[in-house]
Design an enzyme around this catalytic site. Structure first.
Site, PDB file in Angstrom:
ATOM      1  N   GLU A 235       0.790  -1.227   0.000  1.00  0.00           N
ATOM      2  CA  GLU A 235       0.000   0.000   0.000  1.00  0.00           C
ATOM      3  C   GLU A 235       0.828   1.287   0.000  1.00  0.00           C
ATOM      4  OE1 GLU A 235      -3.308   0.244  -0.244  1.00  0.00           O
ATOM      5  OE2 GLU A 235      -3.508  -1.931  -0.430  1.00  0.00           O
ATOM      6  N   SER A 511     -47.624 -30.980  37.587  1.00  0.00           N
ATOM      7  CA  SER A 511     -47.017 -31.850  38.604  1.00  0.00           C
ATOM      8  C   SER A 511     -45.605 -31.451  38.996  1.00  0.00           C
ATOM      9  CB  SER A 511     -47.027 -33.302  38.103  1.00  0.00           C
ATOM     10  OG  SER A 511     -48.353 -33.777  37.987  1.00  0.00           O
TER      11      SER A 511
END
Length: 809
Positions: A235, A511
């Site tokens: 770059e 239950s």
């Protein structure tokens, strides 16, 4: 004597001498005057011509003077304007660089797996955890992030990581297993046995503040050098030579682009790119380019090259993860490869630099060949610059990209769990905490348990659709030892972010209330034990308004009387109501409240059969107390929070209290284990025949709600299955919710309960018919655990002593 003077002579005067004597001029006529004037004017003109030329020559410098005067004034104004603008830009840059460069998202982590001798962690579970964390299995670990395994041992080289209790260095250990879990943890460097060893937590997700970008900050000190070298080579080769702007690069790019007739090369330096990314838009204009150049010069003047590199490497755009942009190398490493940047190979590091030019164009999943060619170019540049040897280059070029599975998201979609986490954070710290930058939240979530829960829900809902369409589900899994939420699912589609049925529903629990009814009875040791006969006869109760209630067993039959354990494991209604009425509804409600039930309980008989509205979260809290030997502590989703500076925030947790008597609690656990072995959950026991599990099924009236709560040695689970509109499902607890739990255990092999009797528990022997306590050598007895205070065996097996026994005694 004076010499005699010569006699004067009369010399005649010449006319010329006469003209030298002034005379009065004769008056001139007009004609004469005009002629003379013209003559004089012509003489003057003749004499002044050179002077006229000089005047003309001086007029030119005066024009330049004016231009110069205007020019330097305009120049001065320009300098002032540019300087002022430069100062303005400098202030903007300084605020960004010297303040908070980025608003880092809050990071949410899973629990950190604690490994210690005796820990309920088996060999397959640790192997799965290491795979999830991205560790590589090798023959001999040589670097962090690697492990090897035999049938009973795992050698692991752990990564360094930030732990709420302090930084954890890289460490190499040997972990040994036995049938109960972890047997030992040995540090390889000095062969020392460790009391506890932590694995790094899994990064679940990052919570973005409004308008914030997603990134993982990595300082340059932790950035691989190959990435820095490749970045500069590709770059900006003159990065360390220029001062923010490279005119030669700009000129070269302009020539190349004009020659090509299109933009094929850029002339921007890394500093210019950083200025654009930080402060500017992508608009293409001369004004923007000038501003970019000015800012680049200022940045380069004010800050070191290392600071600029660090900012660039953490700011650069690296791709798109659905709606989230991927910024910075740290996040890109996780996004593309699913591992920390420090563990990437050279070829993977080269790809990250290759992708900068065009993350979408070089998308490795969409265009693998194009991405690999670009990566190979970066590797060649590294070789040509002597950063790689020829051998290293060849090896890197021949290696695959090594991408993560694209179908597996890098973000954990946990809407139900994250909702609980956010609510707990708001309760503890207020609404502003998640708006702060870089907050780290350490949660209780077990990624393996969550994955198993989600798979169990999806597979079971699919099979249940064949019987009842579009049933919904809520599921909570807790850690038995830490009281933390290990997993949570709030919808049949686990990733759906909507109504959280794990927490928000209120449905009759059926239950599931019965263990607390029998726990209340068993605490009265003088009256009840597991063998106590309980009446199973028709019963009719009447309330204050004269309304009657006649409970029925599921099979609509009565058995006169049954042992308490039989009534418990078969979830019989009538015996349960008889016990509850005898011990008192209020006492049952107190037991549930002590176990952690968080809402008001109805105080009428029907609550004994589950006419109590609750959620999976509420059920999990109460059953967590049973699983944890009667100790109650509120469930939590958070273990620690670190602020922006990695300083821990105060996290207060209530201390555990004894909600149920430990001896009584052990009897309840034993009974729940019998439920799985031979009771209503026996299909679960048949699926895992050699594993001790505890469970309880629950079904509300007309099979509208299917419930199951159970636990192994590691996790507690509470599950609801039903319709959102409260319509009938045709499902019992054993056929709906328990099916989800069974699928969960198939995904996450259970650890059998150790069932170590609590203090105060003894082995008792009871007559099978009468429930009377007897000695072990008596006939017709059954061995059952009992509390020591309640177990008073009858002498001589309850028979009268013979005459010779009386003599002996």
């Amino acid at each position: 004597m004076m010499a005699p003077q010569a006699p004067k002579k009369n010399v005649a005067k010449k006319p010329a001498e006469k003209q030298s004597v002034p005379k009065t001029a004769a008056p001139k006529t007009p004609a004469t005057k005009t002629a003379a004037t013209k003559k004089n004017a012509s003489k003057k003109a003749a004499t002044k011509k050179p002077r006229v030329k000089r005047v003309v020559a001086k007029a030119k410098p005066s024009m330049w003077k004016k231009l110069w005067s205007i020019g330097w004034k305009l120049g001065l104004i320009g300098i002032v304007v540019v300087s002022s603008y430069g100062i303005y830009l400098d202030q903007i840059i300084a605020r960004k660089f010297e303040g908070q460069k980025w608003h880092l998202p809050a990071q949410v982590f899973s629990r950190s797996m604690a490994i210690y001798p005796g820990a309920a962690i088996n060999h397959p579970q640790l192997m799965a955890e290491l795979k999830l964390l991205g560790y590589r299995k090798v023959a001999n670990p040589r670097q962090v992030g690697e492990f090897s395994a035999s049938s009973s041992k795992i050698e692991l080289w752990r990564r360094p990581f930030l732990h709420p209790e302090g930084d954890q260095a890289a460490q190499r250990v040997m972990i040994s297993f036995d049938s109960q879990g972890v047997n030992s943890v040995q540090r390889m460097s000095d062969k020392r046995q460790l009391a506890v060893f932590h694995l790094e937590p899994v990064l679940l997700d990052r919570i973005l503040a409004s308008g914030a970008e997603d990134r993982l900050f990595v300082p340059t000190t932790e950035m691989p050098q190959a990435i820095v070298d490749a970045l500069i080579l590709v770059e900006d080769r003159s990065f360390y030579q220029h001062h923010g702007v490279n005119p030669f690069a700009i000129l070269r790019a302009a020539i190349v682009n004009v020659t090509a007739g299109r933009t094929v090369q850029g002339g921007s330096t890394l500093t210019q790119q950083l200025a654009k990314n930080f402060f500017l838009t992508s608009e293409r204009s001369i004004v923007r380019k000038i501003r970019e150049a000015l800012m680049a010069i200022i940045i380069d003047f004010r800050y070191s090259k290392e600071e600029i590199l660090e900012a660039y490497l953490n700011e650069v755009y690296m791709g798109q993860d659905k709606a989230r942009g991927v910024h910075g190398m740290g996040l890109a490493s996780q996004f593309y490869f699913g591992r920390p940047i420090a563990e990437l190979t050279v070829s993977q590091q080269a790809f990250l630099i290759a992708a900068i030019k065009g993350p979408s164009y070089y998308n490795p999943w969409r265009s693998p060949e194009r991405a690999q060619n670009r990566r190979d170019l970066v590797l060649r540049l590294l070789m040509e610059d002597d950063r790689l040897t020829v051998e290293q280059y060849k090896a890197a070029v021949e290696s695959p990209l090594g991408l993560r599975d694209f179908n597996k998201s890098v973000h954990q979609k946990l809407p139900a769990f994250f909702a609980v986490v956010k609510q707990e954070l708001r309760t503890r710290y207020g609404d502003s905490l998640l708006q702060q930058s870089g907050v780290k939240v350490y949660t209780t979530l077990d990624p393996m348990a969550q994955d198993a829960a989600e798979k169990a829900v999806v597979s079971t809902m699919k099979s249940l659709d064949e019987r009842t369409k579009n049933v919904q589900v809520g599921m909570v899994v807790t850690d038995k030892y830490t009281d933390g939420i290990a997993a949570m699912v709030g919808d049949r589609v686990p990733s759906f972010d909507g109504f959280n049925r794990a927490v928000e529903i209120r449905r009759p629990i059926g239950s599931l209330v019965k263990p607390f009814v029998y726990a209340t009875a068993l605490q009265q040791g003088s009256q009840y034990n597991l063998a106590t006969p309980i009446a199973d006869k028709p019963i009719t109760l009447q309330n204050g308004q004269g309304k009657t209630w006649s409970p029925q067993n599921v099979d609509k039959t009565f058995r006169d009387q049954v042992p308490l354990l039989t009534a418990f494991k078969n979830s019989m209604n009538v015996p349960t109501v008889n016990v509850g009425i005898e011990i008192g509804v209020d006492n049952v409600a107190k037991t549930m409240t002590s176990a952690g039930w968080s809402e008001a309980l109805p105080r009428y008989p029907s609550m004994l059969l589950g006419a109590i509205n609750g959620s999976p979260y509420m059920v999990a809290q109460a059953y967590q107390t049973i699983a944890n030997n009667g100790r109650y502590r509120p469930l939590t989703s958070i273990t620690a929070v670190l602020d922006t500076n990695n300083q821990p925030l105060k996290v207060t947790r209530e201390s555990a209290v004894q909600g149920m008597d430990p001896a009584t609690d052990f009897l309840v656990q034993y009974a729940m284990n019998q439920v799985v072995k031979s009771g209503t959950a026996k299909r679960l026991g048949q699926a895992f025949p050699n594993v001790a599990l505890a469970g309880k099924t629950g079904t509300s009236n007309d099979s509208r709600d299917s419930w199951f709560a159970g636990f192994d040695e590691r996790n507690v689970a509470a599950i609801w299955v039903g319709q959102d509109d409260n319509s009938k499902t045709g499902l019992y607890g054993s056929s709906g919710a328990m099916a989800v739990y069974q699928a969960f255990l198939k995904q996450r092999p259970p650890l059998g309960l150790r069932m170590t009797p609590a203090d105060g528990v003894t082995q008792g022997y009871f007559d099978k018919d009468t429930g009377v306590a007897k000695q072990a050598d008596c006939d017709n007895v059954i061995a059952l655990p009992a509390t020591r205070d309640s177990y008073k065996p009858a002498a001589n097996c309850g028979e009268p002593l013979s005459w010779w026994q009386k003599i002996i005694n």
